[in-house]
Design an enzyme around this catalytic site. Structure first.
Site, PDB file in Angstrom:
ATOM      1  N   SER A 125     -11.307   3.796   2.742  1.00 31.51           N
ATOM      2  CA  SER A 125     -10.365   4.856   2.645  1.00 31.51           C
ATOM      3  C   SER A 125     -10.378   5.708   3.781  1.00 31.51           C
ATOM      4  CB  SER A 125     -10.744   5.677   1.481  1.00 31.51           C
ATOM      5  OG  SER A 125      -9.868   6.660   1.418  1.00 31.51           O
ATOM      6  N   TYR A 149     -16.942  11.092  -3.251  1.00 31.25           N
ATOM      7  CA  TYR A 149     -16.247   9.707  -2.975  1.00 31.25           C
ATOM      8  C   TYR A 149     -16.289   9.189  -1.769  1.00 31.25           C
ATOM      9  CZ  TYR A 149     -12.155   6.698  -2.723  1.00 31.25           C
ATOM     10  OH  TYR A 149     -11.460   5.745  -2.507  1.00 31.25           O
ATOM     11  N   LYS A 153     -17.804   5.579   0.023  1.00 33.23           N
ATOM     12  CA  LYS A 153     -17.273   4.757   0.941  1.00 33.23           C
ATOM     13  C   LYS A 153     -17.756   4.844   2.289  1.00 33.23           C
ATOM     14  CE  LYS A 153     -13.951   3.200  -1.967  1.00 33.23           C
ATOM     15  NZ  LYS A 153     -13.915   1.751  -2.382  1.00 33.23           N
TER      16      LYS A 153
HETATM   17  P1  NAD Z   1      -7.943   1.327  -9.634  1.00 34.77           P
HETATM   18  O1  NAD Z   1      -8.840   2.415 -10.212  1.00 34.77           O
HETATM   19  O2  NAD Z   1      -6.697   1.012 -10.356  1.00 34.77           O
HETATM   20  O3  NAD Z   1      -8.754  -0.058  -9.825  1.00 34.77           O
HETATM   21  C1  NAD Z   1     -10.234  -0.280  -9.742  1.00 34.77           C
HETATM   22  C2  NAD Z   1     -10.488  -1.473 -10.592  1.00 34.77           C
HETATM   23  O4  NAD Z   1     -12.052  -1.301 -10.622  1.00 34.77           O
HETATM   24  C3  NAD Z   1     -10.174  -1.021 -11.975  1.00 34.77           C
HETATM   25  O5  NAD Z   1      -9.570  -1.912 -12.258  1.00 34.77           O
HETATM   26  C4  NAD Z   1     -11.711  -0.620 -12.871  1.00 34.77           C
HETATM   27  O6  NAD Z   1     -11.626  -1.147 -14.093  1.00 34.77           O
HETATM   28  C5  NAD Z   1     -12.666  -1.662 -11.833  1.00 34.77           C
HETATM   29  N1  NAD Z   1     -13.911  -1.199 -11.897  1.00 34.77           N
HETATM   30  C6  NAD Z   1     -14.597  -0.090 -11.466  1.00 34.77           C
HETATM   31  N2  NAD Z   1     -15.834   0.174 -11.612  1.00 34.77           N
HETATM   32  C7  NAD Z   1     -16.188  -1.302 -11.585  1.00 34.77           C
HETATM   33  C8  NAD Z   1     -17.403  -1.847 -11.885  1.00 34.77           C
HETATM   34  N3  NAD Z   1     -18.602  -1.120 -11.600  1.00 34.77           N
HETATM   35  N4  NAD Z   1     -17.213  -3.198 -11.807  1.00 34.77           N
HETATM   36  C9  NAD Z   1     -16.244  -3.849 -12.154  1.00 34.77           C
HETATM   37  N5  NAD Z   1     -14.873  -3.322 -12.128  1.00 34.77           N
HETATM   38  C10 NAD Z   1     -15.123  -1.851 -11.954  1.00 34.77           C
HETATM   39  O7  NAD Z   1      -7.943   1.705  -8.248  1.00 34.77           O
HETATM   40  P2  NAD Z   1      -7.061   1.309  -6.928  1.00 34.77           P
HETATM   41  O8  NAD Z   1      -6.168   2.275  -6.595  1.00 34.77           O
HETATM   42  O9  NAD Z   1      -6.550  -0.130  -7.183  1.00 34.77           O
HETATM   43  O10 NAD Z   1      -8.213   1.106  -5.971  1.00 34.77           O
HETATM   44  C11 NAD Z   1      -9.047  -0.064  -5.478  1.00 34.77           C
HETATM   45  C12 NAD Z   1      -9.943   0.234  -4.541  1.00 34.77           C
HETATM   46  O11 NAD Z   1      -9.236   0.910  -3.188  1.00 34.77           O
HETATM   47  C13 NAD Z   1     -11.011   1.336  -4.982  1.00 34.77           C
HETATM   48  O12 NAD Z   1     -12.197   0.873  -4.244  1.00 34.77           O
HETATM   49  C14 NAD Z   1     -10.521   2.629  -4.308  1.00 34.77           C
HETATM   50  O13 NAD Z   1     -11.822   3.306  -3.757  1.00 34.77           O
HETATM   51  C15 NAD Z   1      -9.826   2.190  -2.973  1.00 34.77           C
HETATM   52  N6  NAD Z   1      -8.877   2.910  -2.602  1.00 34.77           N
HETATM   53  C16 NAD Z   1      -7.754   3.333  -3.197  1.00 34.77           C
HETATM   54  C17 NAD Z   1      -6.755   4.310  -2.652  1.00 34.77           C
HETATM   55  C18 NAD Z   1      -5.667   4.865  -3.644  1.00 34.77           C
HETATM   56  O14 NAD Z   1      -5.200   5.976  -3.334  1.00 34.77           O
HETATM   57  N7  NAD Z   1      -5.460   4.015  -4.557  1.00 34.77           N
HETATM   58  C19 NAD Z   1      -7.044   4.982  -1.410  1.00 34.77           C
HETATM   59  C20 NAD Z   1      -8.165   4.419  -0.690  1.00 34.77           C
HETATM   60  C21 NAD Z   1      -8.991   3.577  -1.100  1.00 34.77           C
HETATM   61  N1  UFG Z   2       0.043  16.979  -4.096  1.00 32.18           N
HETATM   62  C1  UFG Z   2       0.780  18.017  -4.755  1.00 32.18           C
HETATM   63  N2  UFG Z   2       0.900  17.979  -6.054  1.00 32.18           N
HETATM   64  C2  UFG Z   2       0.239  17.123  -6.769  1.00 32.18           C
HETATM   65  C3  UFG Z   2      -0.475  16.144  -6.147  1.00 32.18           C
HETATM   66  C4  UFG Z   2      -0.325  15.892  -4.973  1.00 32.18           C
HETATM   67  O1  UFG Z   2       1.396  18.840  -3.735  1.00 32.18           O
HETATM   68  O2  UFG Z   2       0.475  17.205  -8.122  1.00 32.18           O
HETATM   69  C5  UFG Z   2       0.036  16.937  -2.513  1.00 32.18           C
HETATM   70  C6  UFG Z   2      -1.311  16.952  -2.015  1.00 32.18           C
HETATM   71  O3  UFG Z   2      -1.921  18.297  -1.679  1.00 32.18           O
HETATM   72  C7  UFG Z   2      -1.148  16.154  -0.654  1.00 32.18           C
HETATM   73  C8  UFG Z   2      -0.315  14.891  -0.938  1.00 32.18           C
HETATM   74  O4  UFG Z   2       0.460  15.344  -2.124  1.00 32.18           O
HETATM   75  O5  UFG Z   2      -0.646  17.047   0.225  1.00 32.18           O
HETATM   76  C9  UFG Z   2      -0.966  13.849  -1.425  1.00 32.18           C
HETATM   77  O6  UFG Z   2      -1.812  14.118  -2.417  1.00 32.18           O
HETATM   78  P1  UFG Z   2      -2.495  12.693  -3.075  1.00 32.18           P
HETATM   79  O7  UFG Z   2      -3.170  13.327  -4.096  1.00 32.18           O
HETATM   80  O8  UFG Z   2      -1.647  11.907  -3.800  1.00 32.18           O
HETATM   81  O9  UFG Z   2      -3.311  11.844  -2.120  1.00 32.18           O
HETATM   82  P2  UFG Z   2      -4.557  12.238  -1.192  1.00 32.18           P
HETATM   83  O10 UFG Z   2      -4.212  12.222   0.021  1.00 32.18           O
HETATM   84  O11 UFG Z   2      -5.192  13.490  -1.770  1.00 32.18           O
HETATM   85  O12 UFG Z   2      -5.642  11.249  -1.427  1.00 32.18           O
HETATM   86  C10 UFG Z   2      -5.578   9.732  -1.604  1.00 32.18           C
HETATM   87  C11 UFG Z   2      -6.440   9.378  -2.729  1.00 32.18           C
HETATM   88  C12 UFG Z   2      -7.684   9.302  -2.177  1.00 32.18           C
HETATM   89  C13 UFG Z   2      -7.672   8.586  -0.883  1.00 32.18           C
HETATM   90  C14 UFG Z   2      -6.821   9.107   0.261  1.00 32.18           C
HETATM   91  C15 UFG Z   2      -6.629   8.375   1.524  1.00 32.18           C
HETATM   92  O13 UFG Z   2      -6.264  10.085  -3.716  1.00 32.18           O
HETATM   93  O14 UFG Z   2      -8.660   8.646  -2.920  1.00 32.18           O
HETATM   94  O15 UFG Z   2      -5.395   9.489  -0.296  1.00 32.18           O
HETATM   95  O16 UFG Z   2      -5.716   8.764   2.425  1.00 32.18           O
HETATM   96  F1  UFG Z   2      -9.013   8.665  -0.061  1.00 32.18           F
END
Ligand code: NAD
Ligand code: UFG
Length: 339
Positions: A125, A149, A153
């Site tokens: 991330s 978190y 990572k």
């Molecule tokens: P998500 O929660 O939708 O998907 C994660 C999945 O992993 C879920 O289906 C959950 O049930 C499963 N899971 C959690 N712990 C587990 C375990 N111990 N064993 C087996 N399954 C497990 O999240 P996502 O948005 O699809 O994110 C996927 C990956 O990408 C994550 O590792 C997250 O940290 C990373 N990531 C997500 C974002 C984002 O904004 N969505 C940004 C950066 C990185």
């Molecule tokens: N924001 C608002 N109102 C809300 C939610 C978010 O104004 O209700 C703003 C935040 O302050 C930020 C932007 O929208 O400026 C994006 O916020 P998000 O919560 O959608 O995303 P973040 O950038 O905080 O974080 C996300 C994921 C993290 C990941 C990161 C990677 O939640 O897990 O992107 O860039 F690590």
């Protein structure tokens, strides 16, 4: 036909990636403990592609489950999405994050090593970067997460770097995602957060559909052109295709473990996202400017050139596409996957 193990396959990014893998002709085995998803997402993936995949309900920390899975399937590579991802929750429950994200990765690697599977794509991330390196984050920018978190990572990344140093047979892509949003263009799969969304796009779509009344814009006094926070939003289908590109290129990576940003290279402010969503949906999004959210950085975006060079991949979809696809998913599924 190559067979890919996808952990966290039923989740948001996992389900979209399973879809593109099946469409590209890979055989897919999904593994998910369903702690933050429902298996129904993968039924829809199979309906959309007309192809079937294997799915195991299980936990990446369960050694017996992993041993059985690698014995039953000849896996060529693993895409490891499984983990927890809520920044605020990680501050309250750090041990759950180290358990799922660090120990989970460790157990998976141990099982892969025994099964002699040494190709891995890891979900990292942009949150691993230190705010000091902003706004454009290069893979070489200073690292320094601001939440458990993010640290989970970064610890997992370090473990993977050490493993690749110890054994040249490993090829590992550490993909650092920026802000994934949107849904498959069918509106049949998408992001289905539990409870009130933490993230911007699902909050906006729930205001649009009438489930929430008003968006709180966290901070109107940042040093950005309109005063609101700037992020690099990436369409989840572009992100899924980034994984396909990483699989195709993994043999060509020179280092054993390589960190690569997956982002568009462009930043959008919160108010720009609101406007783009209004234009895409025809809905007005009520919002108010609220205090800054603790832990937020004002503005950052990816330098996306390394992915273009190493993976031959760039994003194709616009902010307008992200908004119209997120809206189609929300409109057609106001209760998410609840059927
Ligand atoms: P998500 O929660 O939708 O998907 C994660 C999945 O992993 C879920 O289906 C959950 O049930 C499963 N899971 C959690 N712990 C587990 C375990 N111990 N064993 C087996 N399954 C497990 O999240 P996502 O948005 O699809 O994110 C996927 C990956 O990408 C994550 O590792 C997250 O940290 C990373 N990531 C997500 C974002 C984002 O904004 N969505 C940004 C950066 C990185
Ligand atoms: N924001 C608002 N109102 C809300 C939610 C978010 O104004 O209700 C703003 C935040 O302050 C930020 C932007 O929208 O400026 C994006 O916020 P998000 O919560 O959608 O995303 P973040 O950038 O905080 O974080 C996300 C994921 C993290 C990941 C990161 C990677 O939640 O897990 O992107 O860039 F690590």
């Amino acid at each position: 036909m190559q067979k890919i193990l996808v952990t966290g396959s039923a989740g948001y990014i996992g389900s979209h990636t399973c879809l593109v893998l099946l469409q590209a002709g890979y055989a897919v085995v999904g593994l998910d403990n369903l702690s933050n998803s429902v298996a129904h997402s993968l039924q829809r993936v199979q309906q959309l592609t007309g192809k079937s995949m294997d799915f195991v309900i299980g936990d990446v920390r369960d050694e017996i489950c992993l041993t059985r899975l690698f014995a039953e399937h000849k896996i060529d590579a693993v895409i490891h999405f499984a983990g927890l991802k809520a920044v605020g929750e990680s501050v309250r429950q750090p041990l759950s994050y180290y358990d799922n994200n660090v120990l989970g990765t460790l157990k998976l690697l141990a099982a892969m090593q025994i099964a002699n599977v040494k190709r891995l794509i890891f979900s990292s991330s942009a949150t691993v970067y230190a705010a000091a390196g902003r706004p454009r984050f290069f893979e070489s920018s200073p690292l320094g997460p601001s939440s458990p978190y993010g640290w989970s990572k970064l610890h997992a990344e370090q473990m993977l770097l050490d493993l690749a140093t110890s054994d040249a047979a490993w090829k590992i892509a550490l993909l650092r995602y920026f802000n994934p949003v949107g849904a498959h263009e069918s509106g049949w799969i998408g992001e289905d957060p539990n409870g009130v969304p933490n993230n911007l796009m699902p909050f906006i779509t729930q205001v649009a559909v009438g489930k929430l009344t008003e968006l709180a814009v966290y901070g109107g006094d940042y040093p950005t052109p309109d005063g609101t926070g700037i992020r690099d939003y990436i369409h989840v289908m572009d992100l899924a295709e980034g994984h396909l590109a990483a699989l195709a290129a993994i043999e060509t990576l020179q280092q054993g473990a390589t960190a690569i940003n997956l982002g568009s290279g462009q930043g959008s402010s919160v108010l720009e996202v609101v406007s783009a969503f209004e234009a895409a949906s025809g809905k007005t999004i009520a919002y108010k400017i609220a205090p800054r959210r603790a832990g937020d950085i004002s503005d950052y975006f990816a330098d996306a050139e390394l992915a273009a060079t190493l993976l031959h991949w760039r994003t194709k979809r616009s902010l307008a596409d992200m908004c119209s696809d997120a809206w189609r998913w929300q409109r057609q599924n106001p209760q998410g996957f609840m059927v």
